[in-house]
Design a protein around this motif. Structure first.
Motif, PDB file in Angstrom:
ATOM      1  N   VAL A   4       0.838  -1.198   0.000  1.00  0.00           N
ATOM      2  CA  VAL A   4       0.000   0.000   0.000  1.00  0.00           C
ATOM      3  C   VAL A   4       0.875   1.251   0.000  1.00  0.00           C
ATOM      4  O   VAL A   4       0.651   2.197  -0.771  1.00  0.00           O
ATOM      5  N   THR A   5       1.891   1.263   0.868  1.00  0.00           N
ATOM      6  CA  THR A   5       2.798   2.411   0.932  1.00  0.00           C
ATOM      7  C   THR A   5       3.535   2.587  -0.389  1.00  0.00           C
ATOM      8  O   THR A   5       3.670   3.710  -0.900  1.00  0.00           O
ATOM      9  N   GLN A   6       4.020   1.507  -0.956  1.00  0.00           N
ATOM     10  CA  GLN A   6       4.806   1.602  -2.189  1.00  0.00           C
ATOM     11  C   GLN A   6       3.966   2.069  -3.361  1.00  0.00           C
ATOM     12  O   GLN A   6       4.446   2.822  -4.217  1.00  0.00           O
ATOM     13  N   GLU A   7       2.698   1.660  -3.403  1.00  0.00           N
ATOM     14  CA  GLU A   7       1.819   2.170  -4.461  1.00  0.00           C
ATOM     15  C   GLU A   7       1.486   3.640  -4.232  1.00  0.00           C
ATOM     16  O   GLU A   7       1.422   4.429  -5.174  1.00  0.00           O
ATOM     17  N   ALA A   8       1.337   4.035  -2.972  1.00  0.00           N
ATOM     18  CA  ALA A   8       1.020   5.426  -2.669  1.00  0.00           C
ATOM     19  C   ALA A   8       2.150   6.356  -3.077  1.00  0.00           C
ATOM     20  O   ALA A   8       1.913   7.494  -3.498  1.00  0.00           O
ATOM     21  N   TYR A   9       3.391   5.887  -2.924  1.00  0.00           N
ATOM     22  CA  TYR A   9       4.564   6.713  -3.234  1.00  0.00           C
ATOM     23  C   TYR A   9       5.283   6.201  -4.478  1.00  0.00           C
ATOM     24  O   TYR A   9       6.503   6.214  -4.550  1.00  0.00           O
ATOM     25  N   SER A  10       4.515   5.779  -5.471  1.00  0.00           N
ATOM     26  CA  SER A  10       5.099   5.260  -6.707  1.00  0.00           C
ATOM     27  C   SER A  10       5.739   6.352  -7.549  1.00  0.00           C
ATOM     28  O   SER A  10       6.601   6.063  -8.381  1.00  0.00           O
ATOM     29  N   HIS A  11       5.334   7.598  -7.331  1.00  0.00           N
ATOM     30  CA  HIS A  11       5.856   8.733  -8.097  1.00  0.00           C
ATOM     31  C   HIS A  11       6.266   9.856  -7.145  1.00  0.00           C
ATOM     32  O   HIS A  11       5.804   9.917  -5.996  1.00  0.00           O
ATOM     33  N   GLU A  12       7.129  10.725  -7.617  1.00  0.00           N
ATOM     34  CA  GLU A  12       7.604  11.846  -6.807  1.00  0.00           C
ATOM     35  C   GLU A  12       6.433  12.708  -6.346  1.00  0.00           C
ATOM     36  O   GLU A  12       5.532  13.005  -7.149  1.00  0.00           O
ATOM     37  N   VAL A  13       6.493  13.136  -5.090  1.00  0.00           N
ATOM     38  CA  VAL A  13       5.398  13.939  -4.555  1.00  0.00           C
ATOM     39  C   VAL A  13       5.918  15.117  -3.749  1.00  0.00           C
ATOM     40  O   VAL A  13       7.012  15.085  -3.180  1.00  0.00           O
ATOM     41  N   SER A  14       5.078  16.127  -3.685  1.00  0.00           N
ATOM     42  CA  SER A  14       5.150  17.187  -2.685  1.00  0.00           C
ATOM     43  C   SER A  14       3.789  17.170  -2.010  1.00  0.00           C
ATOM     44  O   SER A  14       2.768  17.445  -2.649  1.00  0.00           O
ATOM     45  N   SER A  15       3.773  16.822  -0.729  1.00  0.00           N
ATOM     46  CA  SER A  15       2.502  16.601  -0.030  1.00  0.00           C
ATOM     47  C   SER A  15       2.368  17.554   1.146  1.00  0.00           C
ATOM     48  O   SER A  15       3.266  17.651   1.986  1.00  0.00           O
ATOM     49  N   ALA A  16       1.248  18.247   1.192  1.00  0.00           N
ATOM     50  CA  ALA A  16       0.977  19.204   2.261  1.00  0.00           C
ATOM     51  C   ALA A  16      -0.281  18.784   3.003  1.00  0.00           C
ATOM     52  O   ALA A  16      -1.149  18.097   2.453  1.00  0.00           O
ATOM     53  N   GLY A  17      -0.385  19.218   4.256  1.00  0.00           N
ATOM     54  CA  GLY A  17      -1.572  18.855   5.003  1.00  0.00           C
ATOM     55  C   GLY A  17      -1.589  19.412   6.407  1.00  0.00           C
ATOM     56  O   GLY A  17      -0.861  20.347   6.738  1.00  0.00           O
ATOM     57  N   MET A  24      -0.606  21.208  13.687  1.00  0.00           N
ATOM     58  CA  MET A  24       0.427  21.635  12.748  1.00  0.00           C
ATOM     59  C   MET A  24      -0.027  21.485  11.298  1.00  0.00           C
ATOM     60  O   MET A  24      -0.722  20.525  10.952  1.00  0.00           O
ATOM     61  N   PHE A  25       0.419  22.425  10.472  1.00  0.00           N
ATOM     62  CA  PHE A  25       0.437  22.227   9.037  1.00  0.00           C
ATOM     63  C   PHE A  25       1.810  21.669   8.669  1.00  0.00           C
ATOM     64  O   PHE A  25       2.800  21.929   9.353  1.00  0.00           O
ATOM     65  N   TYR A  26       1.860  20.892   7.581  1.00  0.00           N
ATOM     66  CA  TYR A  26       3.132  20.271   7.207  1.00  0.00           C
ATOM     67  C   TYR A  26       3.295  20.257   5.695  1.00  0.00           C
ATOM     68  O   TYR A  26       2.337  20.439   4.938  1.00  0.00           O
ATOM     69  N   ASN A  27       4.527  20.020   5.276  1.00  0.00           N
ATOM     70  CA  ASN A  27       4.820  19.716   3.880  1.00  0.00           C
ATOM     71  C   ASN A  27       6.054  18.823   3.852  1.00  0.00           C
ATOM     72  O   ASN A  27       7.051  19.122   4.510  1.00  0.00           O
ATOM     73  N   TYR A  28       5.966  17.733   3.098  1.00  0.00           N
ATOM     74  CA  TYR A  28       7.123  16.857   2.927  1.00  0.00           C
ATOM     75  C   TYR A  28       7.242  16.475   1.458  1.00  0.00           C
ATOM     76  O   TYR A  28       6.301  16.665   0.663  1.00  0.00           O
ATOM     77  N   ALA A  29       8.395  15.946   1.101  1.00  0.00           N
ATOM     78  CA  ALA A  29       8.651  15.488  -0.260  1.00  0.00           C
ATOM     79  C   ALA A  29       9.122  14.038  -0.216  1.00  0.00           C
ATOM     80  O   ALA A  29       9.802  13.620   0.715  1.00  0.00           O
ATOM     81  N   TYR A  30       8.715  13.269  -1.224  1.00  0.00           N
ATOM     82  CA  TYR A  30       9.276  11.935  -1.413  1.00  0.00           C
ATOM     83  C   TYR A  30       9.574  11.754  -2.892  1.00  0.00           C
ATOM     84  O   TYR A  30       8.692  11.987  -3.727  1.00  0.00           O
ATOM     85  N   PRO A  31      10.826  11.322  -3.205  1.00  0.00           N
ATOM     86  CA  PRO A  31      11.970  11.217  -2.308  1.00  0.00           C
ATOM     87  C   PRO A  31      12.433  12.607  -1.865  1.00  0.00           C
ATOM     88  O   PRO A  31      12.118  13.605  -2.516  1.00  0.00           O
ATOM     89  N   VAL A  32      13.167  12.678  -0.766  1.00  0.00           N
ATOM     90  CA  VAL A  32      13.607  13.974  -0.248  1.00  0.00           C
ATOM     91  C   VAL A  32      14.789  14.447  -1.090  1.00  0.00           C
ATOM     92  O   VAL A  32      15.849  13.810  -1.088  1.00  0.00           O
ATOM     93  N   GLY A  87      11.542  15.341   9.357  1.00  0.00           N
ATOM     94  CA  GLY A  87      11.892  15.477   7.950  1.00  0.00           C
ATOM     95  C   GLY A  87      10.862  16.236   7.149  1.00  0.00           C
ATOM     96  O   GLY A  87      10.688  15.995   5.947  1.00  0.00           O
ATOM     97  N   GLU A  88      10.174  17.186   7.802  1.00  0.00           N
ATOM     98  CA  GLU A  88       9.101  17.939   7.157  1.00  0.00           C
ATOM     99  C   GLU A  88       9.183  19.412   7.542  1.00  0.00           C
ATOM    100  O   GLU A  88       9.707  19.760   8.606  1.00  0.00           O
ATOM    101  N   PHE A  89       8.645  20.247   6.671  1.00  0.00           N
ATOM    102  CA  PHE A  89       8.387  21.631   7.059  1.00  0.00           C
ATOM    103  C   PHE A  89       7.122  21.661   7.905  1.00  0.00           C
ATOM    104  O   PHE A  89       6.136  20.967   7.606  1.00  0.00           O
ATOM    105  N   LEU A  90       7.131  22.483   8.957  1.00  0.00           N
ATOM    106  CA  LEU A  90       5.994  22.611   9.850  1.00  0.00           C
ATOM    107  C   LEU A  90       5.626  24.074  10.051  1.00  0.00           C
ATOM    108  O   LEU A  90       6.497  24.951  10.009  1.00  0.00           O
TER     109      LEU A  90
END
Length: 306
Positions: free
Chosen positions: A198-211, A223-231, A252-255
């Motif tokens: 499930v995790t590997q399918e969720a992160y199959s492509h490069e992302v910038s995720s905020a929330g 908190m609000f956050y933003n992370y990238a995968y891969p970093v 490993g995230e902006f907060l």
């Protein structure tokens, strides 16, 4: 809409209950909805009175109503059932939810273990009395209702693949994710009680995720956050946006603390500034094709130029 104050210590026990209750409702949707990329088929959405599954195949909708403080089950045939949200165990919620599903003719089968928590205990075995403070629950929902349109507005400034604005019940956070379009290295997985597939399918492509999440896991306030995968290299060193935002090396995230946004003269503009700055950090550090992916924030009744 005003942004309510959120007090994590006062929210925590109610939040723990809602986290498990939301997993139960989310698993009902998950069990009866065809798989969509990145698990987008399993999430909940903010609406005018709480959180909803939207329409589940078979013609059912489940809503946490934080105005009347009820769990509501609706059917397209006109039937409905509800029970009060109140201090109760996870097991009791599970039992009452199944009964409400049965009253409207909905199926009652779903996976009975929580995800993304250490040492998961089946819902029906979680018999300890839980908490439910209606004021804390209402304030949390009102905060989500205030921020969701801001995330929606930010979402319009991107021409590439981008997720809905939705709440993941496993991690219990509101999120919106942008994709570069390029494949990502295979994610190592390792999240508790979550299949690596499930995790590997969720992160199959490069992302910038905020929330947004309401606290816990190393940040004992909302908190609000933003992370990238891969970093990407240089991500952590980029500007974080408005005053009060920072990069947390442990997570490993902006907060950005929720209280900074809620008390700002213009909360929406403050949140947009954080979302844009931290997306810039991810996209620039990873050399996304910004000329092809980025666009101006959408305007009402104005189609995109060709």
């Amino acid at each position: 809409m005003s942004w309510p104050a959120l007090d994590y210590p006062k929210w925590k026990d109610t939040g723990d209950s809602l986290h498990m209750w939301a997993q139960i409702v989310g698993k009902f949707r998950l069990a009866h909805t065809p798989w969509v990329n990145h698990s987008w088929h399993a999430t909940l959405y903010a609406d005018a009175q709480g959180l909803t599954t939207g329409l589940v195949p078979g013609g059912y909708e489940v809503r946490f109503n934080f105005v009347s403080h009820q769990l509501q089950v609706l059917s397209v045939n006109g039937d409905s059932a509800a029970f009060d949200l109140r201090p109760m165990s996870v097991a009791a919620f599970d039992t009452e939810f199944k009964a409400a599903l049965g009253q409207v003719g909905a199926p009652t089968d779903y996976h009975h273990f929580p995800n993304e928590v250490p040492d998961p205990i089946p819902f029906h075995q979680q018999t300890a009395m839980g908490s439910y403070d209606p004021v804390a629950a209402h304030d949390w929902w009102r905060a989500i209702a205030a921020m969701a349109p801001v995330f929606q507005k930010f979402r319009t400034g991107f021409l590439g693949k981008v997720s809905p604005v939705h709440l993941f019940w496993g991690s219990f956070d509101l999120a919106v994710t942008r994709f570069s379009g390029r494949p990502a290295p295979l994610h190592p997985g390792g999240f508790p009680a979550l299949p690596d597939a499930v995790t590997q399918e969720a992160y199959s492509h490069e992302v910038s995720s905020a929330g947004f999440w309401a606290g816990g896991n190393g940040a004992e306030e909302a908190m609000f956050y933003n992370y990238a995968y891969p970093v990407p290299d240089g991500f952590a060193d980029a500007p974080a946006g408005p005053e009060g935002a920072y990069f947390d090396k442990d997570l490993g995230e902006f907060l950005l603390p929720y209280r900074v946004v809620a008390t700002a003269d213009d909360p929406a503009a403050t949140l947009i500034a954080f979302l844009q700055a931290t997306y810039d950090a991810a996209a620039d550090s990873a050399s996304w094709d910004r000329a092809a992916l980025d666009c101006a924030i959408g305007e009402k009744r104005v189609p995109r130029s060709l």
